[in-house]
Design an enzyme around this catalytic site. Structure first.
Site, PDB file in Angstrom:
ATOM      1  N   CYS A   1       0.873  -1.096   0.123  1.00 26.09           N
ATOM      2  CA  CYS A   1      -0.373  -0.464   0.028  1.00 26.09           C
ATOM      3  C   CYS A   1       0.658   1.364  -0.226  1.00 26.09           C
ATOM      4  O   CYS A   1      -0.029   2.454  -0.039  1.00 26.09           O
ATOM      5  CB  CYS A   1      -0.961  -0.008   1.223  1.00 26.09           C
ATOM      6  SG  CYS A   1      -2.235  -1.521   1.407  1.00 26.09           S
TER       7      CYS A   1
ATOM      8  N   HIS B   1      -3.103   7.399   2.594  1.00 32.08           N
ATOM      9  CA  HIS B   1      -3.088   5.838   1.699  1.00 32.08           C
ATOM     10  C   HIS B   1      -5.230   5.447   2.244  1.00 32.08           C
ATOM     11  O   HIS B   1      -5.146   5.630   3.482  1.00 32.08           O
ATOM     12  CB  HIS B   1      -2.680   4.745   2.143  1.00 32.08           C
ATOM     13  CG  HIS B   1      -3.359   3.278   1.547  1.00 32.08           C
ATOM     14  ND1 HIS B   1      -3.493   2.798   0.889  1.00 32.08           N
ATOM     15  CD2 HIS B   1      -2.959   2.552   3.200  1.00 32.08           C
ATOM     16  CE1 HIS B   1      -4.396   1.870   0.991  1.00 32.08           C
ATOM     17  NE2 HIS B   1      -3.483   0.864   2.138  1.00 32.08           N
TER      18      HIS B   1
ATOM     19  N   ASN C   1     -10.142   0.030   0.075  1.00 27.22           N
ATOM     20  CA  ASN C   1      -8.687  -0.167  -0.385  1.00 27.22           C
ATOM     21  C   ASN C   1      -8.078  -0.690  -1.405  1.00 27.22           C
ATOM     22  O   ASN C   1      -8.041  -1.959  -1.465  1.00 27.22           O
ATOM     23  CB  ASN C   1      -7.681  -0.899   1.538  1.00 27.22           C
ATOM     24  CG  ASN C   1      -6.722  -0.745   1.557  1.00 27.22           C
ATOM     25  OD1 ASN C   1      -5.938  -0.331   0.487  1.00 27.22           O
ATOM     26  ND2 ASN C   1      -6.079  -1.069   2.330  1.00 27.22           N
TER      27      ASN C   1
HETATM   28  O1  UT7 Z   1      -3.551  -1.038   3.987  1.00 26.09           O
HETATM   29  C1  UT7 Z   1      -2.839  -1.407   4.451  1.00 26.09           C
HETATM   30  C2  UT7 Z   1      -3.214  -0.961   5.581  1.00 26.09           C
HETATM   31  N1  UT7 Z   1      -4.354  -1.695   6.188  1.00 26.09           N
HETATM   32  C3  UT7 Z   1      -5.199  -1.007   7.230  1.00 26.09           C
HETATM   33  O2  UT7 Z   1      -5.160   0.299   7.623  1.00 26.09           O
HETATM   34  C4  UT7 Z   1      -6.119  -1.743   8.135  1.00 26.09           C
HETATM   35  C5  UT7 Z   1      -5.812  -1.585   9.829  1.00 26.09           C
HETATM   36  N2  UT7 Z   1      -6.769  -1.807  10.655  1.00 26.09           N
HETATM   37  C6  UT7 Z   1      -8.170  -1.257  10.583  1.00 26.09           C
HETATM   38  O3  UT7 Z   1      -8.399  -0.785   9.742  1.00 26.09           O
HETATM   39  C7  UT7 Z   1      -9.386  -2.098  10.933  1.00 26.09           C
HETATM   40  O4  UT7 Z   1      -8.494  -3.089  12.453  1.00 26.09           O
HETATM   41  C8  UT7 Z   1     -10.249  -3.008  10.464  1.00 26.09           C
HETATM   42  C9  UT7 Z   1     -10.979  -2.192   9.985  1.00 26.09           C
HETATM   43  C10 UT7 Z   1      -9.073  -4.163   9.952  1.00 26.09           C
HETATM   44  C11 UT7 Z   1     -10.842  -3.962  11.214  1.00 26.09           C
HETATM   45  O5  UT7 Z   1     -11.284  -3.131  12.696  1.00 26.09           O
HETATM   46  P1  UT7 Z   1     -11.199  -3.404  14.597  1.00 26.09           P
HETATM   47  O6  UT7 Z   1     -11.888  -2.731  14.910  1.00 26.09           O
HETATM   48  O7  UT7 Z   1      -9.824  -2.915  14.396  1.00 26.09           O
HETATM   49  O8  UT7 Z   1     -11.687  -4.788  14.664  1.00 26.09           O
HETATM   50  P2  UT7 Z   1     -12.061  -6.060  15.410  1.00 26.09           P
HETATM   51  O9  UT7 Z   1     -10.739  -6.681  13.886  1.00 26.09           O
HETATM   52  O10 UT7 Z   1     -11.282  -5.333  16.213  1.00 26.09           O
HETATM   53  O11 UT7 Z   1     -13.055  -7.162  15.755  1.00 26.09           O
HETATM   54  C12 UT7 Z   1     -13.848  -6.708  16.000  1.00 26.09           C
HETATM   55  C13 UT7 Z   1     -15.576  -7.433  15.537  1.00 26.09           C
HETATM   56  C14 UT7 Z   1     -14.608  -9.137  15.565  1.00 26.09           C
HETATM   57  O12 UT7 Z   1     -15.812  -9.664  17.047  1.00 26.09           O
HETATM   58  P3  UT7 Z   1     -15.673 -10.011  18.378  1.00 26.09           P
HETATM   59  O13 UT7 Z   1     -14.100 -10.880  18.494  1.00 26.09           O
HETATM   60  O14 UT7 Z   1     -15.213  -8.409  19.091  1.00 26.09           O
HETATM   61  O15 UT7 Z   1     -16.626 -10.761  18.742  1.00 26.09           O
HETATM   62  C15 UT7 Z   1     -14.400  -9.425  14.265  1.00 26.09           C
HETATM   63  O16 UT7 Z   1     -14.307 -11.158  14.321  1.00 26.09           O
HETATM   64  O17 UT7 Z   1     -15.860  -7.320  15.031  1.00 26.09           O
HETATM   65  C16 UT7 Z   1     -15.381  -8.929  14.339  1.00 26.09           C
HETATM   66  N3  UT7 Z   1     -15.392  -8.476  12.790  1.00 26.09           N
HETATM   67  C17 UT7 Z   1     -16.617  -8.309  11.657  1.00 26.09           C
HETATM   68  N4  UT7 Z   1     -17.703  -8.155  11.768  1.00 26.09           N
HETATM   69  C18 UT7 Z   1     -18.483  -7.702  10.702  1.00 26.09           C
HETATM   70  C19 UT7 Z   1     -14.404  -8.653  11.646  1.00 26.09           C
HETATM   71  N5  UT7 Z   1     -14.452  -8.161  10.535  1.00 26.09           N
HETATM   72  C20 UT7 Z   1     -16.105  -8.549  10.384  1.00 26.09           C
HETATM   73  C21 UT7 Z   1     -16.985  -8.015   9.597  1.00 26.09           C
HETATM   74  N6  UT7 Z   1     -18.195  -7.865   9.533  1.00 26.09           N
HETATM   75  N7  UT7 Z   1     -16.777  -7.747   8.273  1.00 26.09           N
END
Ligand code: UT7
Length: 325
Positions: free
Chosen positions: A119, A252, A282
């Protein structure tokens, strides 16, 4: 007289198939995977992305973006003497997508190569092109970010497949007596390979390992917020400018929360932040040139504006480019 590089024109291309969060949620539901528009919008800011159809490759998207950038710049493809494509989803293992793109643009002879910094690829490619132009190795470059991330998404993994999209953006970067690119700043730290990678490879006629995107989203999030501020400040210092000089921040486009956090740290009002993640998702190396072109065509970024471009992604890689448009 000093020699600088300057953007003469921008262009971009999105494949026509637009997939909204609702479309994707409905498709994933048929596989027993649960997600929702609410979750995706709240956590990322993404509302839709574009996906290529079968048989469409990175060089096809790149060629259309380049044609549009050349048209905007009023330049002929034949006058280009350097092509750099930033991509992590090339047409083939080799040759480079840049070489394939060169032929699709109907030209031959000039150097053409790919840059692989995920990225951060576009800021890496722009930095290389700027250096080659300033040292006289090139005079007019096509610098492209292009991706077909849909090819490497695991649609059984909701933590990654809702995040990414396909597309391409390009700039014509050419020699100029006036800047142009004011300062650049690139970094990598390979100890973080495991938090964002596609661990598969090709060997012995087979795919070895897992050929899908793997991401520890929270680890990437934490690293991204810190390095983006540091790199922006380092770039401003190299250029002898301050955050008050920035007219537009084009980071980005991965997550609206990271982007707004970076803007706040740079004390920029949010209306100076260019946002396309809502419509593009993204698109990895394509996200910055896609956002730049959108902002130019909407009349936001104008000639003379000072623009900060910032990339961050797998490697871990990160960097920034400050330029006068
Ligand atoms: O391109 C390179 C750079 N990349 C980035 O900058 C990405 C950086 N990271 C992020 O943008 C975020 O960490 C994400 C968008 C990937 C994830 O958001 P988050 O607020 O960190 O969520 P999380 O991983 O802590 O997940 C929260 C909950 C989990 O459930 P529990 O464990 O709380 O029950 C996940 O299982 O959300 C759940 N979850 C989903 N639920 C519905 C994860 N993906 C999904 C989904 N739909 N697609």
């Amino acid at each position: 007289m000093s020699r600088y590089s300057r953007i003469a024109g921008t262009g971009s291309y999105l494949p026509p198939r637009r997939v909204t969060n609702q479309d994707l949620a409905a498709e994933l539901a048929t596989r027993g995977i649960e997600t929702s528009d609410d979750w995706i919008v709240e956590r990322t800011g993404i509302r839709a992305r574009h996906f290529v159809d079968a048989g469409v490759n990175v060089s096809d998207l790149a060629a259309e973006a380049c044609r549009r950038a050349l048209e905007a710049a009023g330049r002929e493809a034949a006058s280009v003497d350097l092509i750099i494509v930033a991509t992590s989803t090339p047409d083939m293992v080799f040759p480079s997508s840049a070489a394939i793109l060169q032929h699709k643009l109907g030209i031959a002879g000039c150097p053409a190569f790919d840059v692989q910094a995920v990225c951060s690829g576009f800021v890496y490619a722009l930095t290389v092109a700027d250096a080659m132009i300033r040292t006289g190795s090139a005079s007019r470059a096509l610098v492209v970010g292009a991706e077909v991330f849909s090819r490497i998404l695991d649609f059984d993994d909701r933590t990654t497949c809702v995040l990414f999209g396909d597309g391409a953006g390009a700039v014509v970067l050419e020699a100029s007596d006036e800047p142009g690119i004011l300062a650049t700043d690139l970094h990598a730290d390979g100890k973080h390979v495991g938090i964002l990678c596609v661990p598969g490879t090709v060997a012995g006629g087979k795919v070895l390992g897992d050929p899908f995107v793997k991401m520890d989203g929270q680890a990437v999030f934490k690293l991204a917020v810190g390095v983006l501020e540091d790199s922006a400040r380092a770039t401003l210092a190299k250029a002898g400018r301050t955050d008050a000089d920035i007219d537009w921040l084009i980071p980005h486009q991965a997550n609206i929360r990271i982007m707004q956090g970076t803007a706040r740290k740079l004390k920029l009002p949010l209306d100076k932040l260019v946002v396309t993640v809502d419509q593009h998702g993204n698109t990895s190396a394509a996200s910055i040139p896609l956002a730049l072109d959108a902002a130019v065509r909407e009349g936001k970024v104008r000639r003379g504006d000072t623009v900060m471009l910032e990339g961050v992604g797998g490697g871990f890689t990160w960097g920034a480019v400050l330029l006068d448009f």
